[in-house]
Motif scaffolding. Structure first.
Motif, PDB file in Angstrom:
ATOM      1  N   LEU A  11     -49.230  -7.839 -12.794  1.00 40.42           N
ATOM      2  CA  LEU A  11     -48.030  -7.157 -12.305  1.00 40.42           C
ATOM      3  C   LEU A  11     -48.078  -5.661 -12.582  1.00 40.42           C
ATOM      4  CD1 LEU A  11     -45.257  -9.738 -13.296  1.00 40.42           C
ATOM      5  CD2 LEU A  11     -45.808  -8.983 -10.988  1.00 40.42           C
ATOM      6  N   TYR A  32     -48.118 -16.521  -6.099  1.00 35.45           N
ATOM      7  CA  TYR A  32     -47.911 -15.148  -6.569  1.00 35.45           C
ATOM      8  C   TYR A  32     -48.360 -14.140  -5.522  1.00 35.45           C
ATOM      9  CZ  TYR A  32     -47.248 -17.223 -11.199  1.00 35.45           C
ATOM     10  OH  TYR A  32     -46.787 -17.954 -12.248  1.00 35.45           O
ATOM     11  N   ARG A  34     -48.666 -14.520  -2.358  1.00 36.44           N
ATOM     12  CA  ARG A  34     -47.827 -14.520  -1.163  1.00 36.44           C
ATOM     13  C   ARG A  34     -46.516 -13.780  -1.425  1.00 36.44           C
ATOM     14  NH1 ARG A  34     -45.920 -19.361   2.892  1.00 36.44           N
ATOM     15  NH2 ARG A  34     -45.473 -17.904   4.589  1.00 36.44           N
ATOM     16  N   ILE A  35     -45.940 -14.035  -2.603  1.00 34.29           N
ATOM     17  CA  ILE A  35     -44.704 -13.328  -2.966  1.00 34.29           C
ATOM     18  C   ILE A  35     -44.957 -11.825  -2.969  1.00 34.29           C
ATOM     19  CG2 ILE A  35     -43.134 -12.870  -4.903  1.00 34.29           C
ATOM     20  CD1 ILE A  35     -43.321 -15.881  -5.565  1.00 34.29           C
ATOM     21  N   ASP A  36     -46.105 -11.456  -3.509  1.00 32.52           N
ATOM     22  CA  ASP A  36     -46.462 -10.043  -3.585  1.00 32.52           C
ATOM     23  C   ASP A  36     -46.571  -9.432  -2.182  1.00 32.52           C
ATOM     24  OD1 ASP A  36     -47.354  -7.611  -4.642  1.00 32.52           O
ATOM     25  OD2 ASP A  36     -49.448  -8.200  -4.341  1.00 32.52           O
ATOM     26  N   ARG A  37     -47.304 -10.141  -1.301  1.00 33.24           N
ATOM     27  CA  ARG A  37     -47.481  -9.613   0.069  1.00 33.24           C
ATOM     28  C   ARG A  37     -46.138  -9.502   0.794  1.00 33.24           C
ATOM     29  NH1 ARG A  37     -51.611 -13.246   0.719  1.00 33.24           N
ATOM     30  NH2 ARG A  37     -50.276 -14.535   2.021  1.00 33.24           N
ATOM     31  N   ALA A  38     -45.332 -10.548   0.661  1.00 29.84           N
ATOM     32  CA  ALA A  38     -44.086 -10.591   1.443  1.00 29.84           C
ATOM     33  C   ALA A  38     -43.034  -9.625   0.916  1.00 29.84           C
ATOM     34  CB  ALA A  38     -43.536 -12.011   1.461  1.00 29.84           C
ATOM     35  N   ALA A  39     -43.221  -9.146  -0.320  1.00 34.99           N
ATOM     36  CA  ALA A  39     -42.240  -8.185  -0.869  1.00 34.99           C
ATOM     37  C   ALA A  39     -42.118  -6.977   0.046  1.00 34.99           C
ATOM     38  CB  ALA A  39     -42.653  -7.751  -2.272  1.00 34.99           C
ATOM     39  N   GLU A  40     -43.227  -6.662   0.710  1.00 33.63           N
ATOM     40  CA  GLU A  40     -43.267  -5.535   1.650  1.00 33.63           C
ATOM     41  C   GLU A  40     -42.131  -5.596   2.686  1.00 33.63           C
ATOM     42  OE1 GLU A  40     -44.634  -2.114   3.326  1.00 33.63           O
ATOM     43  OE2 GLU A  40     -45.245  -3.029   1.424  1.00 33.63           O
ATOM     44  N   TYR A  41     -41.758  -6.823   3.056  1.00 35.92           N
ATOM     45  CA  TYR A  41     -40.693  -6.990   4.049  1.00 35.92           C
ATOM     46  C   TYR A  41     -39.365  -6.426   3.569  1.00 35.92           C
ATOM     47  CZ  TYR A  41     -43.272 -10.203   7.109  1.00 35.92           C
ATOM     48  OH  TYR A  41     -44.144 -10.753   7.991  1.00 35.92           O
ATOM     49  N   PHE A  42     -39.226  -6.291   2.268  1.00 39.62           N
ATOM     50  CA  PHE A  42     -37.933  -5.870   1.733  1.00 39.62           C
ATOM     51  C   PHE A  42     -37.924  -4.403   1.334  1.00 39.62           C
ATOM     52  CE2 PHE A  42     -38.320 -10.404   1.205  1.00 39.62           C
ATOM     53  CZ  PHE A  42     -37.128 -10.856   1.731  1.00 39.62           C
ATOM     54  N   ARG A  43     -38.929  -3.674   1.831  1.00 39.69           N
ATOM     55  CA  ARG A  43     -39.044  -2.259   1.485  1.00 39.69           C
ATOM     56  C   ARG A  43     -37.757  -1.506   1.852  1.00 39.69           C
ATOM     57  NH1 ARG A  43     -42.819   1.549   0.493  1.00 39.69           N
ATOM     58  NH2 ARG A  43     -44.613   0.147   0.568  1.00 39.69           N
ATOM     59  N   ALA A  44     -37.404  -0.567   0.997  1.00 40.54           N
ATOM     60  CA  ALA A  44     -36.230   0.268   1.264  1.00 40.54           C
ATOM     61  C   ALA A  44     -36.446   1.066   2.541  1.00 40.54           C
ATOM     62  CB  ALA A  44     -36.001   1.221   0.095  1.00 40.54           C
ATOM     63  N   PRO A  45     -35.369   1.457   3.213  1.00 40.09           N
ATOM     64  CA  PRO A  45     -35.528   2.225   4.451  1.00 40.09           C
ATOM     65  C   PRO A  45     -36.263   3.539   4.192  1.00 40.09           C
ATOM     66  CG  PRO A  45     -33.216   1.669   4.044  1.00 40.09           C
ATOM     67  CD  PRO A  45     -33.983   1.239   2.846  1.00 40.09           C
ATOM     68  N   GLU A  46     -36.881   4.060   5.228  1.00 39.19           N
ATOM     69  CA  GLU A  46     -37.585   5.339   5.148  1.00 39.19           C
ATOM     70  C   GLU A  46     -36.704   6.386   4.486  1.00 39.19           C
ATOM     71  OE1 GLU A  46     -40.577   6.594   6.141  1.00 39.19           O
ATOM     72  OE2 GLU A  46     -41.273   4.539   6.452  1.00 39.19           O
TER      73      GLU A  46
ATOM     74  N   TYR B  31     -31.044   1.279  -3.664  1.00 38.01           N
ATOM     75  CA  TYR B  31     -31.228   0.302  -2.587  1.00 38.01           C
ATOM     76  C   TYR B  31     -31.640  -1.065  -3.132  1.00 38.01           C
ATOM     77  CZ  TYR B  31     -32.918  -2.139   1.481  1.00 38.01           C
ATOM     78  OH  TYR B  31     -33.100  -3.088   2.440  1.00 38.01           O
ATOM     79  N   TYR B  32     -32.630  -1.069  -4.009  1.00 35.10           N
ATOM     80  CA  TYR B  32     -33.119  -2.362  -4.506  1.00 35.10           C
ATOM     81  C   TYR B  32     -32.103  -3.042  -5.402  1.00 35.10           C
ATOM     82  CZ  TYR B  32     -37.641  -1.046  -2.638  1.00 35.10           C
ATOM     83  OH  TYR B  32     -38.647  -0.687  -1.798  1.00 35.10           O
ATOM     84  N   TYR B 110     -39.948 -18.789   5.426  1.00 32.88           N
ATOM     85  CA  TYR B 110     -40.357 -18.322   4.107  1.00 32.88           C
ATOM     86  C   TYR B 110     -39.525 -17.116   3.687  1.00 32.88           C
ATOM     87  CZ  TYR B 110     -43.378 -16.585   0.366  1.00 32.88           C
ATOM     88  OH  TYR B 110     -43.852 -16.144  -0.835  1.00 32.88           O
ATOM     89  N   TYR B 114     -37.034 -16.377   0.642  1.00 29.14           N
ATOM     90  CA  TYR B 114     -37.324 -15.220  -0.210  1.00 29.14           C
ATOM     91  C   TYR B 114     -36.058 -14.388  -0.383  1.00 29.14           C
ATOM     92  CZ  TYR B 114     -40.782 -11.844  -2.079  1.00 29.14           C
ATOM     93  OH  TYR B 114     -41.537 -11.036  -2.886  1.00 29.14           O
ATOM     94  N   ARG B 133     -43.376  -4.081  -7.104  1.00 29.55           N
ATOM     95  CA  ARG B 133     -44.181  -4.687  -6.042  1.00 29.55           C
ATOM     96  C   ARG B 133     -44.201  -3.849  -4.759  1.00 29.55           C
ATOM     97  NH1 ARG B 133     -48.050  -7.141  -7.528  1.00 29.55           N
ATOM     98  NH2 ARG B 133     -47.616  -5.893  -9.352  1.00 29.55           N
ATOM     99  N   VAL B 134     -43.055  -3.327  -4.353  1.00 29.72           N
ATOM    100  CA  VAL B 134     -43.012  -2.610  -3.079  1.00 29.72           C
ATOM    101  C   VAL B 134     -43.426  -1.163  -3.249  1.00 29.72           C
ATOM    102  CG1 VAL B 134     -41.619  -2.027  -1.071  1.00 29.72           C
ATOM    103  CG2 VAL B 134     -41.139  -4.108  -2.346  1.00 29.72           C
TER     104      VAL B 134
END
Lengths: 298, 171
Positions: A11, A32, A34-46, B31-32, B110, B114, B133-134
């Protein structure tokens, strides 16, 4: 190395090559990853610091200039809000209002266990804290009362007032029409400077310059049984009642308003109700949603 | 900040430097932690406006923790602990394209799980985990942002990861 330490190191982006292999051998490693990769989907807005800073400078510049004025006005506003709040609170805190919208009737019990039923498009209001000392309420529209025994019970309307000691009666106060029916006991009606006592089984009604005293055979108002009954009622009052019972608008031709209507209509079925009041007067009707148009048959 | 060049943060140049340095972190932090039920950028602005108003009393080395504390309090005042749901962005990231409908459906399921699991984390766990992570921040950096120990950050992130795994895998 303990599993937990291995994961923590992963981590913290800190794993050596062998450690990474060990990590990948863990049962849950694919979860782990997959969770790590998918975290990208929740990125804060630009977010762009430069443009954001320009906006901040605008706000700061704006603020420096307008602040004193703003505080001044917000002070006044606050005082006004408080003043109005207090005024409102002191004046209307205890006034209770009950309302039956068009096409509904409502039943409820007053603090002294007297019962009230409101017909469609009617309301009553009274001051709750004064109720114990004086039973006094204001009525708009039509209502049926079953008054519990006690002090004088007064119903005030725009056109007149009715007071009783303990009885059952009905008051109908509509535009240009005033009617009181006593079903049990004795009520005192005061209207246009006159006072009269109305005995059980009697109706007193006023429209225009006409005053009628008549006998009623009904034990309770017809609308409590989902029927609107009329005896020598001006036709436009019948139409107005139908509009309230079904929450509709009626327009078009009308029979001569001097005509007095005796009869009834159902409060449950618009078609039957319309037939009941149009056929005898040689009218026909068309229903269009909430609008009904009447036409004289040739 | 090793050399206290400025006694306080009233200097405009220094102030803009602080903005450049911390505003994105502040933005992401809010935000987070609290989601986007209001505008995180506005909160950043409010915090810096507060800093500017108090610039005489804030020394440069205290500026950072001042900003993070203020922005957190401002936000708390605003949202009074409503449930935070971070919406996943369906268009991102790009590395999954030309996938079968089956895959897309599974991926969406998924992500729904999540999203629900993230919402169940505590605010502290979620903000630490997603910054890590992000945004790729190390434990030490996060510890400085949140003004807690490195060990505490490590624990929050680890717990968050395990909670997410259990929640998503349904263990």
């Amino acid at each position: 190395m303990k599993k937990k330490d291995l994961i923590s190191k992963w981590l913290n982006f800190n794993l050596s090559d062998e450690e990474l292999e060990a990590f990948n051998d863990l049962d849950a490693s694919s979860s782990y990853h997959r969770i790590d990769r998918a975290a990208e989907y929740f990125r804060a807005p630009e977010y762009d610091a430069d443009t954001s800073y320009l906006k901040l400078q605008n706000k700061l510049g704006h603020q420096k200039k307008s602040r004193p004025l703003f505080t001044y006005f917000s002070g006044i506003a606050a005082v006004l809000v408080v003043a109005f709040g207090l005024f409102y609170l002191l004046n209307s805190a205890n006034e209770l209002e009950y309302l039956a919208e068009n096409s509904t009737t409502k039943e409820f019990t007053l603090p002294d266990t007297s019962e009230v039923t409101l017909n469609a498009g009617s309301s009553i209001s009274f001051i709750e804290k004064d109720w114990a000392s004086s039973r006094n309420l204001k009525l708009k529209g039509e209502a049926y009362f079953k008054v519990a025994k006690g002090e004088k019970f007064t119903v005030q309307t725009k056109q007149g007032s009715v007071s009783v000691l303990g009885t059952q009666f009905r008051v109908n106060d509509r535009e240009g029409y005033f009617e009181v029916t006593c079903y049990e006991g004795l009520v005192r009606v005061s209207h246009g400077g006159n006072e009269l006592d109305l005995q059980a089984g009697n109706t007193y009604k006023v429209f225009g310059n006409t005053i009628i005293n008549e006998v009623t055979a009904l034990a309770i108002p017809s609308w409590l049984e989902n029927k609107s009954m009329f005896k020598s009622m001006p036709y436009h009052q019948v139409i107005a009642e139908l509009e309230r019972q079904y929450d509709i608008k009626i327009s078009g031709d009308s029979a001569d308003s001097a005509i007095l209507f005796t009869g009834s209509f159902s409060n449950k079925n618009l078609d039957t109700a319309l037939q009941a009041i149009t056929i005898p007067l040689n009218l026909s009707y068309t229903i269009n949603g909430k609008n009904v148009v009447l036409k004289i048959n040739q | 900040m090793p050399t206290p060049l400025f006694k306080n943060v009233c200097d405009e140049q220094f102030f803009s430097k602080l903005y450049e340095q911390y505003s994105k972190d502040l933005h992401d932090f809010i935000y987070y932690k609290y989601g986007d039920s209001f505008n995180p950028e506005d909160k950043v602005h409010e915090a810096f406006i507060k800093l500017w108003q108090n610039c005489k009393s804030v020394t440069p080395d205290k500026a950072k923790s001042f900003l993070f504390t203020v922005i957190n309090n401002l936000t708390l005042n605003d949202i009074k602990h409503q449930k935070v749901v971070l919406k996943h962005q369906r268009s991102k990231p790009k590395h999954y394209t030309n996938e079968s409908p089956q895959f897309i459906m599974e991926e969406n399921e998924y992500l729904e799980k999540y999203q629900a699991a993230l919402a169940k984390l505590s605010e502290g766990q979620r903000v630490a985990f997603l910054l890590n992570r992000v945004e790729g921040k190390r434990h030490k950096e996060i510890a400085e942002m949140l003004n807690i120990s490195r060990k505490a950050v490590e624990k929050r992130i680890y717990t968050a990861l395990e909670k997410l795994r259990k929640e998503i895998d349904g263990i």
